[in-house]
Design a protein around this motif. Structure first.
Motif, mmCIF file in Angstrom:
data_model
loop_
_atom_site.group_PDB
_atom_site.id
_atom_site.type_symbol
_atom_site.label_atom_id
_atom_site.label_comp_id
_atom_site.label_asym_id
_atom_site.label_seq_id
_atom_site.Cartn_x
_atom_site.Cartn_y
_atom_site.Cartn_z
ATOM 1 N N LEU A 1 47.072 61.785 41.563
ATOM 2 C CA LEU A 1 47.237 60.548 40.317
ATOM 3 C C LEU A 1 47.133 59.156 40.962
ATOM 4 O O LEU A 1 46.859 58.158 41.132
ATOM 5 C CB LEU A 1 48.748 60.232 39.277
ATOM 6 C CG LEU A 1 48.675 61.156 38.345
ATOM 7 C CD1 LEU A 1 49.796 61.018 37.753
ATOM 8 C CD2 LEU A 1 47.809 61.316 37.548
ATOM 9 N N LEU A 2 48.137 58.687 42.675
ATOM 10 C CA LEU A 2 48.002 57.770 43.342
ATOM 11 C C LEU A 2 45.981 57.790 44.346
ATOM 12 O O LEU A 2 45.896 56.584 44.421
ATOM 13 C CB LEU A 2 49.208 57.939 44.905
ATOM 14 C CG LEU A 2 50.256 58.163 44.429
ATOM 15 C CD1 LEU A 2 51.495 58.442 44.791
ATOM 16 C CD2 LEU A 2 50.246 56.456 43.628
ATOM 17 N N GLY A 3 45.543 58.331 44.539
ATOM 18 C CA GLY A 3 44.360 58.903 44.850
ATOM 19 C C GLY A 3 43.090 58.605 44.281
ATOM 20 O O GLY A 3 42.634 57.372 44.010
ATOM 21 N N THR A 4 43.864 59.012 42.509
ATOM 22 C CA THR A 4 42.533 58.693 41.215
ATOM 23 C C THR A 4 43.444 56.394 41.115
ATOM 24 O O THR A 4 42.297 55.933 40.726
ATOM 25 C CB THR A 4 43.035 58.869 40.247
ATOM 26 O OG1 THR A 4 43.166 60.618 39.981
ATOM 27 C CG2 THR A 4 41.995 58.236 38.957
ATOM 28 N N ASN A 5 44.134 56.619 41.791
ATOM 29 C CA ASN A 5 44.474 54.936 41.089
ATOM 30 C C ASN A 5 44.035 54.188 42.660
ATOM 31 O O ASN A 5 43.321 53.176 42.205
ATOM 32 C CB ASN A 5 45.983 54.351 41.337
ATOM 33 C CG ASN A 5 46.745 53.026 41.444
ATOM 34 O OD1 ASN A 5 45.885 52.346 40.574
ATOM 35 N ND2 ASN A 5 47.214 52.852 42.380
ATOM 36 N N LYS A 6 43.844 54.084 43.752
ATOM 37 C CA LYS A 6 43.304 53.943 44.335
ATOM 38 C C LYS A 6 42.003 53.422 44.490
ATOM 39 O O LYS A 6 41.419 53.161 44.876
ATOM 40 C CB LYS A 6 44.191 54.136 45.426
ATOM 41 C CG LYS A 6 43.643 53.800 47.386
ATOM 42 C CD LYS A 6 43.588 52.299 47.123
ATOM 43 C CE LYS A 6 45.956 52.623 46.880
ATOM 44 N NZ LYS A 6 45.822 51.135 47.872
ATOM 45 N N VAL A 7 41.269 54.441 44.612
ATOM 46 C CA VAL A 7 39.834 54.686 44.031
ATOM 47 C C VAL A 7 39.573 53.797 42.912
ATOM 48 O O VAL A 7 38.476 52.924 43.429
ATOM 49 C CB VAL A 7 39.298 55.982 43.481
ATOM 50 C CG1 VAL A 7 37.546 55.717 42.960
ATOM 51 C CG2 VAL A 7 39.189 56.971 44.450
ATOM 52 N N ALA A 8 39.686 53.474 42.035
ATOM 53 C CA ALA A 8 40.050 52.578 40.993
ATOM 54 C C ALA A 8 40.350 50.910 41.768
ATOM 55 O O ALA A 8 39.171 50.323 41.711
ATOM 56 C CB ALA A 8 40.860 52.805 39.596
ATOM 57 N N SER A 9 41.271 50.841 42.080
ATOM 58 C CA SER A 9 41.689 49.674 42.054
ATOM 59 C C SER A 9 41.279 49.447 43.600
ATOM 60 O O SER A 9 40.527 48.126 43.683
ATOM 61 C CB SER A 9 42.896 49.818 42.542
ATOM 62 O OG SER A 9 43.721 50.735 43.812
ATOM 63 N N ALA A 10 40.813 49.298 44.544
ATOM 64 C CA ALA A 10 39.676 49.648 45.901
ATOM 65 C C ALA A 10 37.985 49.570 45.004
ATOM 66 O O ALA A 10 37.978 48.355 45.776
ATOM 67 C CB ALA A 10 39.784 51.237 46.077
ATOM 68 N N CYS A 11 37.621 49.949 43.988
ATOM 69 C CA CYS A 11 36.778 49.507 43.749
ATOM 70 C C CYS A 11 36.817 47.828 43.063
ATOM 71 O O CYS A 11 35.967 47.246 43.256
ATOM 72 C CB CYS A 11 36.061 50.392 42.518
ATOM 73 S SG CYS A 11 35.613 51.747 43.253
ATOM 74 N N GLY A 12 38.282 47.783 42.418
ATOM 75 C CA GLY A 12 37.577 45.948 42.197
ATOM 76 C C GLY A 12 38.327 45.314 42.871
ATOM 77 O O GLY A 12 37.865 44.089 43.061
ATOM 78 N N THR A 13 38.641 46.004 44.081
ATOM 79 C CA THR A 13 39.679 44.424 44.991
ATOM 80 C C THR A 13 38.656 44.394 45.433
ATOM 81 O O THR A 13 38.330 43.083 46.199
ATOM 82 C CB THR A 13 40.250 45.577 46.044
ATOM 83 O OG1 THR A 13 41.255 45.862 45.143
ATOM 84 C CG2 THR A 13 41.004 44.359 47.722
ATOM 85 N N ILE B 1 41.016 60.723 50.296
ATOM 86 C CA ILE B 1 39.611 61.794 49.268
ATOM 87 C C ILE B 1 39.291 62.968 50.575
ATOM 88 O O ILE B 1 39.243 64.097 49.861
ATOM 89 C CB ILE B 1 38.332 60.985 49.477
ATOM 90 C CG1 ILE B 1 38.364 59.510 49.034
ATOM 91 C CG2 ILE B 1 36.788 60.949 50.211
ATOM 92 C CD1 ILE B 1 37.802 58.348 48.882
ATOM 93 N N PRO B 2 38.978 63.359 51.378
ATOM 94 C CA PRO B 2 39.657 64.710 52.479
ATOM 95 C C PRO B 2 40.215 65.068 51.728
ATOM 96 O O PRO B 2 40.071 66.320 51.845
ATOM 97 C CB PRO B 2 39.185 63.977 53.892
ATOM 98 C CG PRO B 2 39.516 62.070 53.816
ATOM 99 C CD PRO B 2 39.477 62.033 52.209
ATOM 100 N N THR B 3 41.537 64.467 51.417
ATOM 101 C CA THR B 3 42.228 65.994 50.901
ATOM 102 C C THR B 3 42.326 66.098 49.281
ATOM 103 O O THR B 3 43.358 66.679 48.760
ATOM 104 C CB THR B 3 43.948 65.407 50.884
ATOM 105 O OG1 THR B 3 44.161 64.130 50.327
ATOM 106 C CG2 THR B 3 44.317 65.502 53.044
ATOM 107 N N GLY B 4 41.550 65.995 48.761
ATOM 108 C CA GLY B 4 40.771 66.107 47.439
ATOM 109 C C GLY B 4 41.856 65.375 46.579
ATOM 110 O O GLY B 4 42.252 66.391 45.030
ATOM 111 N N ASN B 5 42.166 64.675 46.762
ATOM 112 C CA ASN B 5 43.668 64.104 46.107
ATOM 113 C C ASN B 5 43.096 62.695 45.162
ATOM 114 O O ASN B 5 43.566 61.851 44.978
ATOM 115 C CB ASN B 5 44.634 64.090 46.454
ATOM 116 C CG ASN B 5 45.575 64.535 47.233
ATOM 117 O OD1 ASN B 5 46.455 65.955 46.322
ATOM 118 N ND2 ASN B 5 45.957 64.988 48.443
ATOM 119 N N VAL B 6 42.060 63.292 43.982
ATOM 120 C CA VAL B 6 41.337 62.126 43.379
ATOM 121 C C VAL B 6 40.703 63.290 42.082
ATOM 122 O O VAL B 6 40.141 63.785 41.957
ATOM 123 C CB VAL B 6 40.060 61.689 44.154
ATOM 124 C CG1 VAL B 6 39.457 60.565 43.328
ATOM 125 C CG2 VAL B 6 40.341 60.704 45.421
#
Length: 252
Positions: free
Chosen positions: A44-56, A195-200
């Motif tokens: 969930l934290l990895g998913t959040n980071k992907v979304a927020s990184a794109c927005g940022t 991403i490398p650890t598959g947490n997305v």
């Protein structure tokens, strides 16, 4: 499908708030944990980071087109933030989280009081001449905030905005733009872990990223067109929300 729609609505709101004054994680992370309670926290934290990184990234792109950036300060701060975000993440298990929340709560309360009482704080953009001292200070700020982001996280963007105003005499608009660019560095550092650890959860992360970007573009437009008074008011509101959340976390 309903879960994705709900999360996309929250992602849009998070992108909008985060683009202007930071703090999008306060909206997006609780939404993910409440809508997907059975999913692993790291995913969930990895998913959040992907979304927020794109927005940022899109918010930063919009700001760069419309606001003059002091690259001599931002680049050293971003590099230090990137490096120290790894250090913070690596030491997260060594620092009791129970000690972090009260300390951060005190800092945010002091920030809110200072910003509210000092009416001209962040009203005018009168940046200092960039010399060696200012660059070193930018490195210290970037490193400290990067370490904090890797270690704990809440309020990272707000701390950056406050420090860019207090230390370099930026206004709220230029401080928000600069904070977004430094946030990109800490986001990249986080993604290199998740991403490398598959947490997305990509089926969730991709639509959320799209709506986070839409929110970020809206937030950037509001910040640029409504100006410093709007961003200052939104910043104070966000600090109050942060104070409420951290106080609640301490009590429950």
């Amino acid at each position: 499908m309903v879960d994705i729609v709900i999360l996309c609505v929250f992602a849009f709101a998070a992108g909008l708030i985060d683009a202007a004054v930071g703090g999008g994680g306060l909206i997006q992370i609780p939404a993910l944990f409440n809508v997907l309670p059975a999913s692993p926290p790291a995913a969930l934290l990895g998913t959040n980071k992907v979304a927020s990184a794109c927005g940022t990234a899109f918010a930063a792109r919009s700001f760069v087109r419309k606001v003059v950036i002091d690259w001599g300060l931002v680049i050293p701060a971003a590099c230090a933030a990137f490096a120290m975000a790894f250090v913070g993440a690596a030491t997260v298990s060594l620092v009791p989280q129970g000690l972090m929340r009260p300390a951060v709560l005190v800092l945010i309360v002091l920030m809110a009081i200072y910003t509210f009482c000092k009416k001209d704080f962040g009203a005018l953009h009168k940046p200092m001449r960039i010399g060696t001292r200012e660059k070193l200070l930018a490195i210290v700020i970037g490193g400290a905030i990067g370490f904090y982001d890797g270690l704990f996280g809440p309020g990272t963007g707000s701390f950056l905005i406050f420090l860019f105003i207090r230390c370099f005499a930026f206004d709220f608009l230029h401080a928000s733009a600069s904070a977004k660019l430094v946030n990109i560095a800490t986001n990249i550092a986080a993604l290199l872990f998740f991403i490398p650890t598959g947490n997305v959860l990509y089926l969730i992360a991709i639509p959320m990223a799209a709506f986070n970007i839409l929110g970020a573009l809206t937030g950037t437009w509001l910040a640029v067109h409504k100006g410093v008074p709007f961003v200052r008011a939104l910043f104070l509101v966000l600090l109050l929300i942060l104070i409420g959340k951290l106080s609640y976390d301490l009590l429950v």
